[in-house]
Motif scaffolding. Structure first.
Motif, PDB file in Angstrom:
ATOM      1  N   LEU A  35       0.843  -1.193   0.000  1.00 48.51           N
ATOM      2  CA  LEU A  35       0.000   0.000   0.000  1.00 48.51           C
ATOM      3  C   LEU A  35       0.880   1.245   0.000  1.00 48.51           C
ATOM      4  N   PRO A  36       0.391   2.344  -0.547  1.00 48.96           N
ATOM      5  CA  PRO A  36       1.163   3.588  -0.447  1.00 48.96           C
ATOM      6  C   PRO A  36       1.429   3.932   1.025  1.00 48.96           C
ATOM      7  N   ARG A  37       2.595   4.479   1.273  1.00 47.54           N
ATOM      8  CA  ARG A  37       2.961   4.858   2.642  1.00 47.54           C
ATOM      9  C   ARG A  37       1.906   5.763   3.275  1.00 47.54           C
ATOM     10  N   SER A  38       1.335   6.657   2.492  1.00 46.99           N
ATOM     11  CA  SER A  38       0.337   7.582   3.036  1.00 46.99           C
ATOM     12  C   SER A  38      -0.905   6.851   3.542  1.00 46.99           C
ATOM     13  N   VAL A  39      -1.281   5.774   2.883  1.00 52.31           N
ATOM     14  CA  VAL A  39      -2.450   4.988   3.318  1.00 52.31           C
ATOM     15  C   VAL A  39      -2.115   4.219   4.593  1.00 52.31           C
ATOM     16  N   ARG A  40      -0.947   3.570   4.619  1.00 49.24           N
ATOM     17  CA  ARG A  40      -0.537   2.836   5.821  1.00 49.24           C
ATOM     18  C   ARG A  40      -0.424   3.781   7.014  1.00 49.24           C
ATOM     19  N   ALA A  41       0.223   4.912   6.801  1.00 46.81           N
ATOM     20  CA  ALA A  41       0.393   5.889   7.886  1.00 46.81           C
ATOM     21  C   ALA A  41      -0.956   6.442   8.330  1.00 46.81           C
ATOM     22  N   GLY A  42      -1.807   6.767   7.381  1.00 43.57           N
ATOM     23  CA  GLY A  42      -3.124   7.308   7.715  1.00 43.57           C
ATOM     24  C   GLY A  42      -3.967   6.326   8.501  1.00 43.57           C
ATOM     25  N   ALA A  43      -3.943   5.070   8.096  1.00 41.27           N
ATOM     26  CA  ALA A  43      -4.711   4.051   8.811  1.00 41.27           C
ATOM     27  C   ALA A  43      -4.192   3.873  10.233  1.00 41.27           C
ATOM     28  N   VAL A  44      -2.878   3.768  10.386  1.00 38.52           N
ATOM     29  CA  VAL A  44      -2.281   3.600  11.720  1.00 38.52           C
ATOM     30  C   VAL A  44      -2.636   4.791  12.603  1.00 38.52           C
ATOM     31  N   ARG A  45      -2.473   5.984  12.092  1.00 35.36           N
ATOM     32  CA  ARG A  45      -2.733   7.185  12.901  1.00 35.36           C
ATOM     33  C   ARG A  45      -4.204   7.320  13.247  1.00 35.36           C
ATOM     34  N   PHE A  46      -5.079   7.016  12.293  1.00 39.18           N
ATOM     35  CA  PHE A  46      -6.510   7.089  12.582  1.00 39.18           C
ATOM     36  C   PHE A  46      -6.896   6.077  13.661  1.00 39.18           C
TER      37      PHE A  46
END
Length: 130
Positions: A35-46
């Motif tokens: 997955l794009p880093r932005s999606v992985r990071a966004g999911a983790v942070r959310f």
């Protein structure tokens, strides 16, 4: 008082939907890594924001490097140095636990937890089958 959200519920739900599609694949961990880093990071942070919203407090610190950290669960407050109750895990494992794909007990060997309160079994999963 719970932490202020930085990711909207709408955007967070989109991230979680992407994550659930990953878990439906035949190789979820490698699919997650693609997955794009932005999606992985966004999911983790959310998911970390959601945890802090649902069980506010400062007695347990949950770390998911390199994407985020939060404090949760009421109890003794830590103010300096390393907190007495710390849980650290990979982004994939955090998403799997928070989305109900993995169980806390079966995953304890894949995370680092220290301190008597370092247990999220009673508060996870946060989401199931979005």
């Amino acid at each position: 008082m719970s932490a202020r959200r930085k990711i909207s519920l709408e955007q967070g739900t989109a991230y979680i939907s992407d994550i659930f599609r990953v878990f439906e694949s035949s190789a979820p961990e490698s699919t997650f890594d693609q997955l794009p880093r932005s999606v992985r990071a966004g999911a983790v942070r959310f998911l970390l924001e959601e945890l802090a919203h649902r069980v506010p407090g400062n007695s347990v610190e949950v770390r998911v490097p390199p994407f985020g950290v939060t404090q949760c669960i009421e109890g003794p407050r830590h103010t300096r140095g390393t907190p007495p109750n710390v849980i650290e895990m990979s982004p994939y494992l955090w998403c799997a636990l928070a989305c109900g794909v993995r169980d806390w007990e079966e995953s304890k060997t894949q995370l680092n937890a220290s301190g008597v309160r370092a247990n999220l079994q009673d508060v996870l999963p946060l989401f199931q089958g979005v």
